[in-house]
Design an enzyme around this catalytic site. Structure first.
Site, PDB file in Angstrom:
ATOM      1  N   HIS A 156      15.057   6.037 -19.868  1.00  0.00           N
ATOM      2  CA  HIS A 156      14.985   6.683 -18.210  1.00  0.00           C
ATOM      3  C   HIS A 156      13.453   7.495 -18.062  1.00  0.00           C
ATOM      4  CE1 HIS A 156      19.510   8.266 -19.184  1.00  0.00           C
ATOM      5  NE2 HIS A 156      18.786   7.808 -19.879  1.00  0.00           N
ATOM      6  N   SER A 277     -10.473  -0.579  -2.129  1.00  0.00           N
ATOM      7  CA  SER A 277      -9.816   0.008  -1.286  1.00  0.00           C
ATOM      8  C   SER A 277     -11.209  -0.607   0.124  1.00  0.00           C
ATOM      9  CB  SER A 277      -9.415   0.801  -1.300  1.00  0.00           C
ATOM     10  OG  SER A 277      -9.491   2.215  -0.258  1.00  0.00           O
ATOM     11  N   LYS A 283     -11.313   2.656  -5.931  1.00  0.00           N
ATOM     12  CA  LYS A 283      -9.746   2.098  -6.461  1.00  0.00           C
ATOM     13  C   LYS A 283     -10.090   1.098  -6.734  1.00  0.00           C
ATOM     14  CE  LYS A 283      -5.964   3.939  -5.181  1.00  0.00           C
ATOM     15  NZ  LYS A 283      -5.384   3.846  -4.251  1.00  0.00           N
ATOM     16  N   GLU A 290       2.204  -5.783  -7.758  1.00  0.00           N
ATOM     17  CA  GLU A 290       2.761  -5.507  -6.932  1.00  0.00           C
ATOM     18  C   GLU A 290       3.029  -6.374  -6.282  1.00  0.00           C
ATOM     19  OE1 GLU A 290       0.671  -2.100  -4.523  1.00  0.00           O
ATOM     20  OE2 GLU A 290      -1.134  -2.820  -6.015  1.00  0.00           O
TER      21      GLU A 290
END
Ligand code: ARG
Length: 459
Positions: A156, A277, A283, A290
């Site tokens: 979980h 970024s 970043k 992704e």
């Protein structure tokens, strides 16, 4: 350009309709398979006395020269051709004259295309299996490196029990091994030659289908000519296997993304597999993971598209079936692209062992082991579970952890608690003793690594 099927028509095909009908822009990638299939077919025609030797010699030379010219770029695809089969045949006749017109004896584009896709998919499936194999090797090496690294295991997405980090990684090796098996199984079922099914009903020529099948490395021939030209379940099976493979890559990607966040920091991806970024200088984004997660959607979509295309089709061939190719080609290209980036991304990622260890220290993930401690001293597990639950609640209130909770406090709950409990619930013990078959201990990790490598050897 006059169509090969022009005989019964009075008017030419409308230009838009012609473009709409044409598949050359995507089926041209099967040119080598198409030519290989035609060569085997031509040899069979000669062997069976259907086409004369001198014609077949010309056909074979012509096909060979077309193959070479396409390979080296001397010949380019005619975008006005209807499909790759028509293109090759027209080019052959251009090169060798009337003999070229004999190639299509005892054959139809329906069995020809069914053959070409099988040949193409067989090659591509082998390429994908070897890419997955490489990924399994890389993950397994990482697992071995991290056999002793302690980390929290989750259910979980809540810290659950401590594990060796390598154990978590190896779960993916197991999934991917099955993916390899699934692809190979699909290829096994696919590996029967449909050539000779002709348009749908076979032929009155004395063909030798087994000869062609053998020449092309098939395990035999398809047994029903209607099935031979109508079946695309081999595409569906492979695309299902690719979809499942992508599910695994996507789950792994999701974990990579989580693990490389500041909240986790379990891993650090190599600069060469991350991006910055345009506005936020700090970043470092896990774009590759992704994209793999994102591209999973299109591989699922391609499978759904082909399932839907096929579901209402009457037998035998229907032009709808031309839609199989873009779907499966896109799935193949996507899977190959993902694997080519995913594997080196995993190979170069660094595991932050100190961070995973610290994470394992929080969250009471040795609570099960504390309950087991009481159980091993004779208390029924349910009773022990309840006592430990109460102690955990107490510790949360007092902001302390089981590992340093004083013995006299423990004693308030049970006399079975002794000094040896601390040793029993240390992370090292909790992980180290999880030696049940397939368990999370370093020893088990090394046994699994050995097992996976043996499985890969068998490939
Ligand atoms: N381009 C077609 C396809 O991909 C080849 C088969 C055409 N057959 C036919 N009868 N029109 O399906």
């Amino acid at each position: 350009m006059e169509k090969m099927w022009a005989g019964r028509f009075e008017k030419a095909l409308d230009k838009k309709a012609d473009d709409f009908n044409s598949s050359i822009r995507f089926d041209c990638r099967m040119y080598a398979q198409d030519i290989r299939g035609s060569m085997a077919h031509a040899m069979m025609l000669e062997k069976q006395g259907i086409v004369a030797k001198e014609d077949v010699e010309k056909i074979l030379d012509g096909l060979e020269s077309i193959l070479n010219d396409l390979n080296n770029g001397a010949l380019t695809f005619d975008e006005n051709a209807e499909d790759i089969h028509m293109f090759v045949e027209a080019e052959l006749t251009k090169r060798i004259g009337d003999a070229g017109k004999k190639l299509h004896t005892a054959r139809s584009r329906n069995d020809q295309v069914a053959l070409d896709i099988r040949l193409y998919l067989r090659d591509k499936a082998a390429e994908i299996v070897s890419l997955v194999k490489r990924l399994v090797q890389v993950i397994t090496d990482k697992a071995e490196e991290n056999a002793k690294v302690i980390a929290p295991g989750y259910t979980h997405l809540q810290r659950a029990q401590p594990i060796a980090f390598g154990h978590h990684l190896l779960a993916y090796s197991m999934m991917l091994l099955r993916d390899m098996g699934r692809i190979e199984d699909a290829v096994k079922r696919m590996n029967y030659s449909p050539l000779g099914s002709c348009a749908l009903a076979g032929t009155t020529y004395p063909t030798d289908r087994a000869f062609v099948a053998e020449k092309l490395g098939f395990d035999g021939v398809t047994q029903n000519s209607i099935d031979g030209v109508s079946d695309r379940d081999f595409c569906l099976e492979l695309m299902s296997a690719f979809a499942i493979l992508m599910t695994h890559l996507s789950r792994f990607s999701e974990e990579i993304i989580l693990w490389s966040s500041w909240e986790f920091k379990f891993i650090e991806l190599d600069d060469s597999y991350t991006t910055g970024s345009s506005i936020m200088p700090q970043k470092k984004n896990p774009d590759m993971a992704e994209l793999v997660r994102g591209k999973t959607g299109r591989v699922y979509g391609n499978l759904m598209a082909l399932l839907t295309t096929l579901k209402g089709l009457p037998l035998a061939y229907n032009k709808d079936m031309q839609e199989d190719k873009e779907a499966i080609f896109d799935s193949i290209d996507t899977v190959v692209m993902c694997l080519e980036v995913f594997t080196p991304m995993i190979a170069t990622m660094k595991v932050n062992a100190d961070v995973t260890y610290k994470a394992a220290q929080k969250g009471f993930i040795n609570a099960t082991d504390l309950a087991d401690y009481l159980t091993k001293k004779g208390m029924p597990f349910r009773a022990a579970y309840k006592i430990v639950g109460t102690i955990v609640a107490e510790c949360i209130k007092k902001d302390c952890v089981l590992d340093t909770y004083p013995l006299d406090e423990y004693k308030k709950y049970s006399d079975l608690f002794e000094n040896d409990l601390y040793e029993e619930i240390s992370l090292e013990t909790c992980v180290g003793k999880r030696n049940s078959a397939g368990g999370a201990s370093p020893k088990s990790v090394l046994a699994q690594v050995k097992w996976v490598r043996e499985e890969l050897e068998k490939q």
